[in-house]
Write an enzyme that holds these catalytic residues in place. Structure first.
Site, PDB file in Angstrom:
ATOM      1  CD  GLU A   1      -3.055  -1.047   0.452  1.00 55.34           C
ATOM      2  OE1 GLU A   1      -3.249  -0.003  -0.227  1.00 55.34           O
ATOM      3  OE2 GLU A   1      -3.783  -2.047   0.389  1.00 55.34           O
ATOM      4  CB  THR A   2       1.489   4.139  -1.923  1.00 51.39           C
ATOM      5  OG1 THR A   2       2.610   3.315  -2.289  1.00 51.39           O
ATOM      6  CG2 THR A   2       1.957   5.584  -1.805  1.00 51.39           C
TER       7      THR A   2
END
Length: 259
Positions: free
Chosen positions: A46-47
């Site tokens: 995830e970002t």
């Protein structure tokens, strides 16, 4: 153009454990294609991106291939950045998200996530799921993901999934779980459909796991370990339709994205 990025190990007490997430504070929203390109370039599960809002912060999460509705470890990572680097002086952060308002409270060295609890429905055990995991679960339930329940921690640790078969399933991912040897329950999470073959520590999955095990064990506060290679520990508390997840986070890297 240049924007700041932090990489944070969430649900970790030291670097190189827990679940790494990239976090990008923004002044204003960038084009969605650019956000997705940054997440793909990072190639982490995830970002997280956030901008200031009237309530606190608007928060969004991207895997390497798409935007998702809820992510626990990247929310923890974003809160860590806000508390540690952005001079935030209040004790609770409000995040406005696609899953409604989420709250993160600072409690000493821990951060407590306040998330919605997910409701499960029983379902038939898909044969593709059995073939993909290589072992038949005791039971399978479903929400956005399949929850496959096994009899022992050893069974969960030993699973070597067939990701091509997991990709054929109709739901987003698969959570596997069992009673723990030294904790209330253990789990792993596989989601190759959204670019995450195995997630190291999955906060959102515990919005499903915690209510399930609370009902099974007759207790509302539970200790959990996600037994991935990196591993991570969480304390879960079920309060009606909410789940409180507590853990710590550490900064691995500060950098600038230049484009």
């Amino acid at each position: 153009m240049k924007i700041k990025q932090y990489q944070v190990d969430a649900f970790a007490t030291r670097v190189f454990e827990g679940n790494p997430a990239a976090v990008c504070p923004l002044e204003n929203w960038l084009d969605d294609n650019l956000l997705q390109a940054i997440a793909a370039e990072n190639n982490l599960s995830e970002t997280a991106f956030f901008v200031r809002s009237a309530k606190g912060y608007n928060l969004r999460w991207f895997t390497p291939v798409n935007e998702v509705d809820l992510c626990g470890h990247a929310t923890l990572a974003a809160a860590h950045v806000i508390f540690e680097f952005l001079s935030f002086t209040e004790s609770v952060i409000t995040f406005e998200t696609r899953s409604g308002d989420l709250f993160v409270k600072k409690q000493g060295c821990l951060l407590q996530l306040d998330f919605p609890a997910y409701k499960l429905t029983a379902c038939e055990i898909p044969e593709t799921l059995v073939q993909a995991l290589g072992v038949r679960p005791i039971e399978v339930l479903a929400d956005d993901d399949y929850l496959a329940v096994f009899d022992s921690e050893a069974t969960v640790r030993a699973i070597t999934p067939n990701y091509a078969l997991l990709n054929q399933l109709d739901l987003r991912g698969v959570i596997v779980t069992a009673p723990g040897n030294d904790v209330d329950f253990v789990s792993r999470f596989f989601a190759p459909k959204i670019g995450i073959p195995e997630d190291p520590v999955t906060g959102a999955a515990h919005c499903t796991l915690a209510p399930y095990w609370a009902a099974k064990l007759g207790k509302n506060t539970l200790h959990a370990t996600q037994v991935s290679k990196r591993g991570g520990k969480l304390t879960c508390e079920v309060k009606k339709d909410r789940v409180l997840l507590s853990g710590s986070a550490v900064t691995f890297m500060e950098a600038d994205i230049v484009f």
